[in-house]
Design a protein around this motif. Sequence first.
Motif, PDB file in Angstrom:
ATOM      1  N   PRO A  97      10.275  46.198  64.066  1.00 45.19           N
ATOM      2  CA  PRO A  97      11.261  46.881  63.322  1.00 45.19           C
ATOM      3  C   PRO A  97      11.233  48.319  63.555  1.00 45.19           C
ATOM      4  O   PRO A  97      12.340  49.065  63.624  1.00 45.19           O
ATOM      5  CB  PRO A  97      10.483  46.760  61.855  1.00 45.19           C
ATOM      6  CG  PRO A  97       9.123  46.211  62.044  1.00 45.19           C
ATOM      7  CD  PRO A  97       9.241  45.541  63.388  1.00 45.19           C
ATOM      8  N   ALA A  98      10.416  48.860  64.219  1.00 42.20           N
ATOM      9  CA  ALA A  98      10.386  50.065  64.774  1.00 42.20           C
ATOM     10  C   ALA A  98      11.404  50.329  65.875  1.00 42.20           C
ATOM     11  O   ALA A  98      12.268  51.295  65.633  1.00 42.20           O
ATOM     12  CB  ALA A  98       9.083  50.967  64.971  1.00 42.20           C
TER      13      ALA A  98
ATOM     14  N   ASP B   9       0.310  50.110  54.891  1.00 41.00           N
ATOM     15  CA  ASP B   9       0.369  48.629  54.616  1.00 41.00           C
ATOM     16  C   ASP B   9       1.141  47.834  55.426  1.00 41.00           C
ATOM     17  O   ASP B   9       2.318  47.638  55.231  1.00 41.00           O
ATOM     18  CB  ASP B   9       0.865  48.442  53.159  1.00 41.00           C
ATOM     19  CG  ASP B   9       0.443  47.022  52.601  1.00 41.00           C
ATOM     20  OD1 ASP B   9       0.079  46.357  53.387  1.00 41.00           O
ATOM     21  OD2 ASP B   9       0.868  46.897  51.352  1.00 41.00           O
ATOM     22  N   PHE B  10       0.551  47.413  56.561  1.00 42.01           N
ATOM     23  CA  PHE B  10       1.443  46.747  57.734  1.00 42.01           C
ATOM     24  C   PHE B  10       1.778  45.288  57.162  1.00 42.01           C
ATOM     25  O   PHE B  10       2.552  44.870  58.058  1.00 42.01           O
ATOM     26  CB  PHE B  10       0.633  46.607  59.089  1.00 42.01           C
ATOM     27  CG  PHE B  10      -0.909  45.779  59.042  1.00 42.01           C
ATOM     28  CD1 PHE B  10      -0.685  44.571  59.177  1.00 42.01           C
ATOM     29  CD2 PHE B  10      -2.031  46.565  58.661  1.00 42.01           C
ATOM     30  CE1 PHE B  10      -1.908  43.840  58.851  1.00 42.01           C
ATOM     31  CE2 PHE B  10      -3.042  45.849  58.627  1.00 42.01           C
ATOM     32  CZ  PHE B  10      -3.246  44.566  58.937  1.00 42.01           C
ATOM     33  N   LYS B  11       1.309  45.099  56.068  1.00 41.42           N
ATOM     34  CA  LYS B  11       1.875  43.536  55.609  1.00 41.42           C
ATOM     35  C   LYS B  11       3.095  43.652  54.653  1.00 41.42           C
ATOM     36  O   LYS B  11       3.608  42.660  54.542  1.00 41.42           O
ATOM     37  CB  LYS B  11       0.665  42.908  54.727  1.00 41.42           C
ATOM     38  CG  LYS B  11      -0.699  42.456  55.693  1.00 41.42           C
ATOM     39  CD  LYS B  11      -1.815  41.836  54.856  1.00 41.42           C
ATOM     40  CE  LYS B  11      -2.916  41.297  55.636  1.00 41.42           C
ATOM     41  NZ  LYS B  11      -3.841  40.862  54.980  1.00 41.42           N
ATOM     42  N   ASP B  12       3.238  45.005  54.239  1.00 38.76           N
ATOM     43  CA  ASP B  12       4.465  45.055  53.292  1.00 38.76           C
ATOM     44  C   ASP B  12       5.752  45.364  54.532  1.00 38.76           C
ATOM     45  O   ASP B  12       5.862  46.196  54.548  1.00 38.76           O
ATOM     46  CB  ASP B  12       4.184  46.209  52.710  1.00 38.76           C
ATOM     47  CG  ASP B  12       5.221  46.299  51.528  1.00 38.76           C
ATOM     48  OD1 ASP B  12       6.469  45.657  51.604  1.00 38.76           O
ATOM     49  OD2 ASP B  12       5.013  47.006  50.315  1.00 38.76           O
ATOM     50  N   ALA B  13       6.185  44.369  54.995  1.00 34.32           N
ATOM     51  CA  ALA B  13       7.334  44.387  56.054  1.00 34.32           C
ATOM     52  C   ALA B  13       8.497  45.170  55.193  1.00 34.32           C
ATOM     53  O   ALA B  13       9.220  46.106  56.110  1.00 34.32           O
ATOM     54  CB  ALA B  13       7.836  43.030  56.481  1.00 34.32           C
ATOM     55  N   GLU B  14       8.860  44.990  54.149  1.00 32.59           N
ATOM     56  CA  GLU B  14       9.972  45.282  53.494  1.00 32.59           C
ATOM     57  C   GLU B  14       9.991  46.893  53.164  1.00 32.59           C
ATOM     58  O   GLU B  14      10.717  47.560  53.337  1.00 32.59           O
ATOM     59  CB  GLU B  14      10.298  44.784  52.136  1.00 32.59           C
ATOM     60  CG  GLU B  14      11.653  45.155  51.201  1.00 32.59           C
ATOM     61  CD  GLU B  14      11.719  44.577  50.004  1.00 32.59           C
ATOM     62  OE1 GLU B  14      12.741  44.902  49.343  1.00 32.59           O
ATOM     63  OE2 GLU B  14      11.028  43.277  49.683  1.00 32.59           O
TER      64      GLU B  14
ATOM     65  N   GLU C  39      10.990  52.664  55.089  1.00 34.49           N
ATOM     66  CA  GLU C  39      10.502  53.922  55.676  1.00 34.49           C
ATOM     67  C   GLU C  39      11.186  54.260  56.984  1.00 34.49           C
ATOM     68  O   GLU C  39      11.349  55.190  57.315  1.00 34.49           O
ATOM     69  CB  GLU C  39       8.882  53.828  55.680  1.00 34.49           C
ATOM     70  CG  GLU C  39       8.352  55.465  55.645  1.00 34.49           C
ATOM     71  CD  GLU C  39       7.004  55.538  55.198  1.00 34.49           C
ATOM     72  OE1 GLU C  39       6.895  55.326  54.048  1.00 34.49           O
ATOM     73  OE2 GLU C  39       5.957  55.567  56.140  1.00 34.49           O
ATOM     74  N   CYS C  40      11.123  53.085  57.724  1.00 36.10           N
ATOM     75  CA  CYS C  40      12.031  53.217  59.239  1.00 36.10           C
ATOM     76  C   CYS C  40      13.217  53.783  59.043  1.00 36.10           C
ATOM     77  O   CYS C  40      13.694  54.663  59.751  1.00 36.10           O
ATOM     78  CB  CYS C  40      11.491  52.195  59.974  1.00 36.10           C
ATOM     79  SG  CYS C  40      10.099  51.759  60.843  1.00 36.10           S
ATOM     80  N   ALA C  41      14.122  53.282  58.164  1.00 36.32           N
ATOM     81  CA  ALA C  41      15.223  53.612  58.061  1.00 36.32           C
ATOM     82  C   ALA C  41      15.313  54.989  57.656  1.00 36.32           C
ATOM     83  O   ALA C  41      16.219  55.909  57.908  1.00 36.32           O
ATOM     84  CB  ALA C  41      16.236  52.706  57.084  1.00 36.32           C
ATOM     85  N   GLN C  42      14.481  55.598  56.456  1.00 33.10           N
ATOM     86  CA  GLN C  42      14.585  56.775  56.036  1.00 33.10           C
ATOM     87  C   GLN C  42      14.158  57.793  57.179  1.00 33.10           C
ATOM     88  O   GLN C  42      14.787  58.845  57.484  1.00 33.10           O
ATOM     89  CB  GLN C  42      13.416  56.896  55.029  1.00 33.10           C
ATOM     90  CG  GLN C  42      13.617  58.376  54.435  1.00 33.10           C
ATOM     91  CD  GLN C  42      12.106  58.584  53.749  1.00 33.10           C
ATOM     92  OE1 GLN C  42      10.994  58.083  54.120  1.00 33.10           O
ATOM     93  NE2 GLN C  42      12.118  59.092  52.439  1.00 33.10           N
TER      94      GLN C  42
ATOM     95  N   VAL D 132      -0.644  65.225  47.036  1.00 32.56           N
ATOM     96  CA  VAL D 132       0.545  64.528  46.787  1.00 32.56           C
ATOM     97  C   VAL D 132       0.043  63.016  46.807  1.00 32.56           C
ATOM     98  O   VAL D 132      -0.515  62.632  47.796  1.00 32.56           O
ATOM     99  CB  VAL D 132       1.734  64.957  47.740  1.00 32.56           C
ATOM    100  CG1 VAL D 132       2.928  63.943  47.616  1.00 32.56           C
ATOM    101  CG2 VAL D 132       1.958  66.305  47.605  1.00 32.56           C
ATOM    102  N   LEU D 133       0.684  62.240  45.946  1.00 33.22           N
ATOM    103  CA  LEU D 133       0.490  60.850  46.054  1.00 33.22           C
ATOM    104  C   LEU D 133       1.297  60.038  46.925  1.00 33.22           C
ATOM    105  O   LEU D 133       2.280  60.471  47.410  1.00 33.22           O
ATOM    106  CB  LEU D 133       0.726  60.199  44.471  1.00 33.22           C
ATOM    107  CG  LEU D 133      -0.247  60.848  43.424  1.00 33.22           C
ATOM    108  CD1 LEU D 133       0.128  60.318  41.960  1.00 33.22           C
ATOM    109  CD2 LEU D 133      -1.624  60.766  43.728  1.00 33.22           C
ATOM    110  N   SER D 134       0.745  58.997  47.350  1.00 35.46           N
ATOM    111  CA  SER D 134       1.345  57.765  48.253  1.00 35.46           C
ATOM    112  C   SER D 134       2.379  57.269  47.468  1.00 35.46           C
ATOM    113  O   SER D 134       2.110  56.285  46.542  1.00 35.46           O
ATOM    114  CB  SER D 134       0.690  56.945  48.812  1.00 35.46           C
ATOM    115  OG  SER D 134       1.060  56.119  49.516  1.00 35.46           O
ATOM    116  N   GLN D 135       3.468  57.305  47.560  1.00 33.71           N
ATOM    117  CA  GLN D 135       4.625  56.860  46.572  1.00 33.71           C
ATOM    118  C   GLN D 135       5.745  56.314  47.461  1.00 33.71           C
ATOM    119  O   GLN D 135       6.112  56.814  48.387  1.00 33.71           O
ATOM    120  CB  GLN D 135       5.103  57.700  45.663  1.00 33.71           C
ATOM    121  CG  GLN D 135       4.000  58.248  44.605  1.00 33.71           C
ATOM    122  CD  GLN D 135       4.766  59.229  43.666  1.00 33.71           C
ATOM    123  OE1 GLN D 135       5.594  60.020  43.790  1.00 33.71           O
ATOM    124  NE2 GLN D 135       4.338  59.175  42.355  1.00 33.71           N
ATOM    125  N   PRO D 136       6.509  55.319  46.971  1.00 33.85           N
ATOM    126  CA  PRO D 136       7.654  54.848  47.919  1.00 33.85           C
ATOM    127  C   PRO D 136       8.539  55.898  47.992  1.00 33.85           C
ATOM    128  O   PRO D 136       8.878  56.459  47.036  1.00 33.85           O
ATOM    129  CB  PRO D 136       8.377  53.598  47.226  1.00 33.85           C
ATOM    130  CG  PRO D 136       7.058  53.125  46.189  1.00 33.85           C
ATOM    131  CD  PRO D 136       6.115  54.249  46.068  1.00 33.85           C
TER     132      PRO D 136
END
Length: 300
Positions: free
Chosen positions: A235-236, A203-208, A213-216, A169-173
Amino acid sequence: MTALTDINSAPARLRRSVLSVPAGNARALEKVHGLDCDAVIFDLEDSVAPEKKIEARDNLRRLFREGPLRNRETIIRINPLETEFGRADMDLVVEISPEVVLVPKVERVSEVQAIADILSETGAPDELAIWAMIETPKGVLNAAAIAGADERLRCFVVGLNDLRKGTGVLSQPGRAYLVPWLMQVVLAGRAYGIDVIDSVFNDFKDAEAFDAECAQGCAMGFSGKMLIHPAQIEPANRHFGPDPRAVEEAEAVIAAFARPESQHLNVINLNGKMVERLHLAEAEKLVARTRIIAERKKLS
């Protein structure tokens, strides 16, 4: 062995932010005392090269000798027992007694039971808990059986890097193709009253994207998230922590059931909404978590 079967029967414990720190990185180990994460995984497995395993164990031995982390849950992730490093890692766990031993790539009940047997045979305190990483196809398929393996087992940690590798399975948003498996692990954990921690976000630099993902993960029922960088702690904590409006509602539920006329009622009317005693249990746990956070801030 009697397993818990209700999330609300477990004591309140903060696991919003679970930071993984390579035990071979002495500089990173020095910094953990000043971080606001709820728990720290001191990793002896994937992040430590084979030739550095002994040095990593010595680092942890020295760290624990100097003094425990205050108000942080301490976890040591060992190498699998079947490797040449696993038993030495367990000897270290017994020696320095963290709060948790984290077992990687768990696929069978017997793997948890083997760790529990070592802890019992060596006289480790009953409070020394086991966490299991669910990060392979077999681990996901057997999650329900593993969740009931032993009374020391308190938490699952999902590992998606290995699961993606094992399934293609690919890594996807949005993790659309992974969600069914993630929910399967959450359901298994909750059925036995244990916490479930969401996987790392690489990717710890991609804050958005991390925020999303945290909200999910929170919406899916995870207790918190495994982290790889201190920048992910705030954010966590925010996403997996109590929402102020939810806390206010919880306090109202507790106050309503505390009234004399509600003492023996299982269902009450609160501002036009039907509220059951199961909601009271949820409210009490939420308020307890909020108090733990407030107390820790005072001690920081």
